[in-house]
Write a protein that holds these residues in place. Structure first.
Motif, PDB file in Angstrom:
ATOM      1  N   VAL A  33      68.496 -39.125 -20.869  1.00 33.17           N
ATOM      2  CA  VAL A  33      68.610 -37.666 -20.717  1.00 33.17           C
ATOM      3  C   VAL A  33      67.695 -37.227 -19.582  1.00 33.17           C
ATOM      4  CG1 VAL A  33      68.221 -35.442 -21.835  1.00 33.17           C
ATOM      5  CG2 VAL A  33      69.170 -37.346 -23.146  1.00 33.17           C
ATOM      6  N   THR A  34      68.248 -36.453 -18.640  1.00 31.74           N
ATOM      7  CA  THR A  34      67.484 -35.967 -17.488  1.00 31.74           C
ATOM      8  C   THR A  34      67.653 -34.455 -17.372  1.00 31.74           C
ATOM      9  OG1 THR A  34      67.805 -38.051 -16.316  1.00 31.74           O
ATOM     10  CG2 THR A  34      67.157 -36.154 -15.007  1.00 31.74           C
ATOM     11  N   PHE A  35      66.546 -33.766 -17.154  1.00 32.36           N
ATOM     12  CA  PHE A  35      66.613 -32.319 -16.918  1.00 32.36           C
ATOM     13  C   PHE A  35      65.562 -31.949 -15.882  1.00 32.36           C
ATOM     14  CE2 PHE A  35      63.272 -32.637 -20.004  1.00 32.36           C
ATOM     15  CZ  PHE A  35      62.409 -31.597 -19.709  1.00 32.36           C
ATOM     16  N   SER A  36      65.788 -30.837 -15.237  1.00 34.25           N
ATOM     17  CA  SER A  36      64.893 -30.368 -14.168  1.00 34.25           C
ATOM     18  C   SER A  36      64.479 -28.937 -14.447  1.00 34.25           C
ATOM     19  CB  SER A  36      65.586 -30.456 -12.803  1.00 34.25           C
ATOM     20  OG  SER A  36      65.992 -31.781 -12.531  1.00 34.25           O
ATOM     21  N   CYS A  37      63.305 -28.584 -13.928  1.00 35.77           N
ATOM     22  CA  CYS A  37      62.853 -27.201 -14.021  1.00 35.77           C
ATOM     23  C   CYS A  37      62.072 -26.857 -12.755  1.00 35.77           C
ATOM     24  CB  CYS A  37      61.992 -26.980 -15.262  1.00 35.77           C
ATOM     25  SG  CYS A  37      60.488 -27.969 -15.312  1.00 35.77           S
ATOM     26  N   LEU A  38      62.140 -25.576 -12.393  1.00 33.53           N
ATOM     27  CA  LEU A  38      61.446 -25.108 -11.197  1.00 33.53           C
ATOM     28  C   LEU A  38      59.961 -24.947 -11.473  1.00 33.53           C
ATOM     29  CD1 LEU A  38      63.994 -22.424  -9.929  1.00 33.53           C
ATOM     30  CD2 LEU A  38      63.672 -24.765  -9.086  1.00 33.53           C
ATOM     31  N   ALA A  39      59.162 -25.279 -10.493  1.00 33.12           N
ATOM     32  CA  ALA A  39      57.706 -25.158 -10.634  1.00 33.12           C
ATOM     33  C   ALA A  39      57.090 -25.076  -9.245  1.00 33.12           C
ATOM     34  CB  ALA A  39      57.137 -26.331 -11.404  1.00 33.12           C
ATOM     35  N   HIS A  40      56.073 -24.248  -9.146  1.00 34.75           N
ATOM     36  CA  HIS A  40      55.320 -24.118  -7.894  1.00 34.75           C
ATOM     37  C   HIS A  40      53.889 -24.608  -8.165  1.00 34.75           C
ATOM     38  CE1 HIS A  40      58.477 -21.829  -5.848  1.00 34.75           C
ATOM     39  NE2 HIS A  40      58.648 -21.193  -7.006  1.00 34.75           N
ATOM     40  N   PHE A  41      53.484 -25.654  -7.471  1.00 34.83           N
ATOM     41  CA  PHE A  41      52.171 -26.241  -7.676  1.00 34.83           C
ATOM     42  C   PHE A  41      51.177 -25.573  -6.724  1.00 34.83           C
ATOM     43  CE2 PHE A  41      55.388 -29.474  -8.622  1.00 34.83           C
ATOM     44  CZ  PHE A  41      55.117 -29.681  -9.970  1.00 34.83           C
ATOM     45  N   ARG A  42      50.409 -24.658  -7.302  1.00 35.29           N
ATOM     46  CA  ARG A  42      49.486 -23.871  -6.482  1.00 35.29           C
ATOM     47  C   ARG A  42      48.128 -24.528  -6.337  1.00 35.29           C
ATOM     48  NH1 ARG A  42      49.805 -18.473  -9.877  1.00 35.29           N
ATOM     49  NH2 ARG A  42      49.759 -20.071 -11.526  1.00 35.29           N
ATOM     50  N   TYR A  43      47.886 -25.594  -7.121  1.00 34.09           N
ATOM     51  CA  TYR A  43      46.578 -26.223  -7.087  1.00 34.09           C
ATOM     52  C   TYR A  43      46.727 -27.663  -6.608  1.00 34.09           C
ATOM     53  CZ  TYR A  43      46.316 -22.418 -10.478  1.00 34.09           C
ATOM     54  OH  TYR A  43      46.452 -21.220 -11.117  1.00 34.09           O
ATOM     55  N   SER A  44      45.645 -28.193  -6.068  1.00 32.80           N
ATOM     56  CA  SER A  44      45.649 -29.590  -5.639  1.00 32.80           C
ATOM     57  C   SER A  44      45.243 -30.530  -6.759  1.00 32.80           C
ATOM     58  CB  SER A  44      44.701 -29.780  -4.450  1.00 32.80           C
ATOM     59  OG  SER A  44      43.365 -29.427  -4.811  1.00 32.80           O
ATOM     60  N   SER A  45      44.613 -29.981  -7.809  1.00 37.68           N
ATOM     61  CA  SER A  45      44.204 -30.785  -8.965  1.00 37.68           C
ATOM     62  C   SER A  45      44.691 -30.079 -10.234  1.00 37.68           C
ATOM     63  CB  SER A  45      42.683 -30.962  -9.012  1.00 37.68           C
ATOM     64  OG  SER A  45      42.221 -31.639  -7.849  1.00 37.68           O
ATOM     65  N   TYR A  46      45.508 -30.773 -11.019  1.00 41.19           N
ATOM     66  CA  TYR A  46      46.069 -30.163 -12.226  1.00 41.19           C
ATOM     67  C   TYR A  46      46.545 -31.280 -13.157  1.00 41.19           C
ATOM     68  CZ  TYR A  46      50.300 -31.049  -9.534  1.00 41.19           C
ATOM     69  OH  TYR A  46      51.285 -31.643  -8.774  1.00 41.19           O
ATOM     70  N   VAL A  47      46.958 -30.888 -14.355  1.00 38.56           N
ATOM     71  CA  VAL A  47      47.451 -31.815 -15.373  1.00 38.56           C
ATOM     72  C   VAL A  47      48.835 -31.341 -15.812  1.00 38.56           C
ATOM     73  CG1 VAL A  47      47.100 -32.769 -17.687  1.00 38.56           C
ATOM     74  CG2 VAL A  47      45.131 -32.394 -16.176  1.00 38.56           C
ATOM     75  N   LEU A  48      49.799 -32.256 -15.741  1.00 38.89           N
ATOM     76  CA  LEU A  48      51.137 -32.004 -16.277  1.00 38.89           C
ATOM     77  C   LEU A  48      51.235 -32.658 -17.651  1.00 38.89           C
ATOM     78  CD1 LEU A  48      53.530 -32.605 -13.234  1.00 38.89           C
ATOM     79  CD2 LEU A  48      53.091 -30.438 -14.403  1.00 38.89           C
TER      80      LEU A  48
END
Length: 253
Positions: free
Chosen positions: A6-21
Motif C-alpha cells: 500500500v502506497t500513499f502520498s501527502c503534501l508537506a513543506h519542510f521548513r526546518y533543516s532538522s526535524y523528526v518524521l
C-alpha cells in the motif's frame, strides 16, 4: 488486499533543516510508532521501521509512505507527523500533523486449521478460517449434503477469524469445511480416523492378536532355518580329521 503493498502520498513543506518524521498507529499523540526518521541538516541520522515493512521517501513538497505485505492486523488509522528537532521537541503538542491514513483491509476466506478433537469417546471436527469480512463456515456431510449449523455446530469468532466445531462426527468418514465471504472461498476435506487402539470391542483386540501372529510366524520360521543350516553345514573339518588320525593311532597300538 492482504499481502499487497500500500502506497500513499501527502503534501508537506519542510521548513526546518532538522526535524523528526513519525508514522504512528492508533492515536495522534499516544499511538505506537511504526516508522520514524530523524533528519539533521537535511541528512538522516537515525531511523526505525517496524519489521522493516514501512518505507518513507521525502521530496521537496511531499512524502510518500509505502507499507509492504499488509495483513489484516494492519487495519486501523495512521498519522504522519513532523516535529522540529529542538530542546522542546519532547512536547507532543509541537508536532505538526501532515496527513492521516485510514487503512481498511479486505481478504478472501482462507481455512487456517482443520483438525479432529476426541473427548469422552466422542469425536468433533474443528475448522478455523480467516478473512475480512468474517467468513461463513459450512460443513458438508459424507453423503454431500449441507449440515445444519444451528444444531450440529457451535461458532466462536475473534478478530478476522472464526472457528466452528462440528459435534459427533462419524469415525471413518470424510467431512468438508467450506469457508466463504464476498471476496472468495476456500474448502478442505477432513477424514475422521477410526480409533482402533484402546478399543473396548474384544473382536478388535482379537484381530490385532491374529495379525501379530501372522507377522511374527514367518520371522520365527526363517530364524529356525538359519540355525539348522549353521548347525549342519558349518561344522569345523579340522577337528574331525584330528579325531580320525587319533583313532587310527590307537588302533595301531
Amino acid at each position: 488486499m492482504k499481502g499487497e503493498n500500500v502506497t500513499f502520498s501527502c503534501l508537506a513543506h519542510f521548513r526546518y533543516s532538522s526535524y523528526v518524521l513519525n508514522f504512528t498507529r492508533g492515536s495522534l499523540f499516544e499511538g505506537r510508532s511504526v516508522w520514524y526518521q530523524k533528519i539533521k541538516h537535511n541528512a538522516v541520522v537515525d531511523s526505525y521501521s517496524h519489521q522493516n515493512r514501512f518505507h518513507v521517501s521525502r521530496a521537496e513538497v511531499g512524502v510518500t509512505v509505502t507499507m509492504e505485505r499488509v495483513s489484516l492486523e494492519d487495519s486501523g488509522v495512521y498519522f504522519l507527523t513532523m516535529k522540529r528537532d529542538s530542546r522542546f521537541s519532547f512536547l507532543p503538542l509541537l508536532s505538526n500533523r501532515l496527513c492521516t491514513l485510514y487503512l481498511i483491509m479486505k481478504a478472501p476466506a482462507e481455512i487456517l486449521n482443520l483438525t479432529i478433537r476426541s473427548e469422552n469417546n466422542l469425536s468433533s471436527a474443528v475448522c478455523t478460517a480467516e478473512g475480512e469480512p468474517l467468513p461463513q463456515i459450512t460443513w458438508i456431510s459424507p453423503d454431500g449434503t449441507e449440515l445444519n449449523a444451528t444444531t450440529s455446530s457451535s461458532t466462536r469468532s475473534e478478530a478476522f477469524q472464526t472457528t466452528q466445531v462440528l459435534q459427533n462426527v462419524t469415525e471413518g468418514q470424510e467431512y468438508w469445511c467450506v469457508a466463504t465471504n464476498e471476496y472468495g472461498s476456500d474448502e478442505a476435506a477432513l477424514w475422521s480416523p477410526s480409533i482402533i487402539l484402546g478399543s473396548r470391542d474384544p473382536g478388535v483386540k482379537n484381530s490385532w492378536f491374529f495379525l501379530l501372529i501372522l507377522c511374527v510366524a514367518p520371522v520365527v520360521k526363517v530364524l529356525g532355518l538359519l540355525l539348522l543350516w549353521k548347525f549342519f553345514c558349518c561344522k569345523p573339518h579340522g577337528t574331525s580329521a584330528a579325531r580320525g588320525s587319533g583313532d587310527r593311532q590307537r588302533l595301531k597300538l
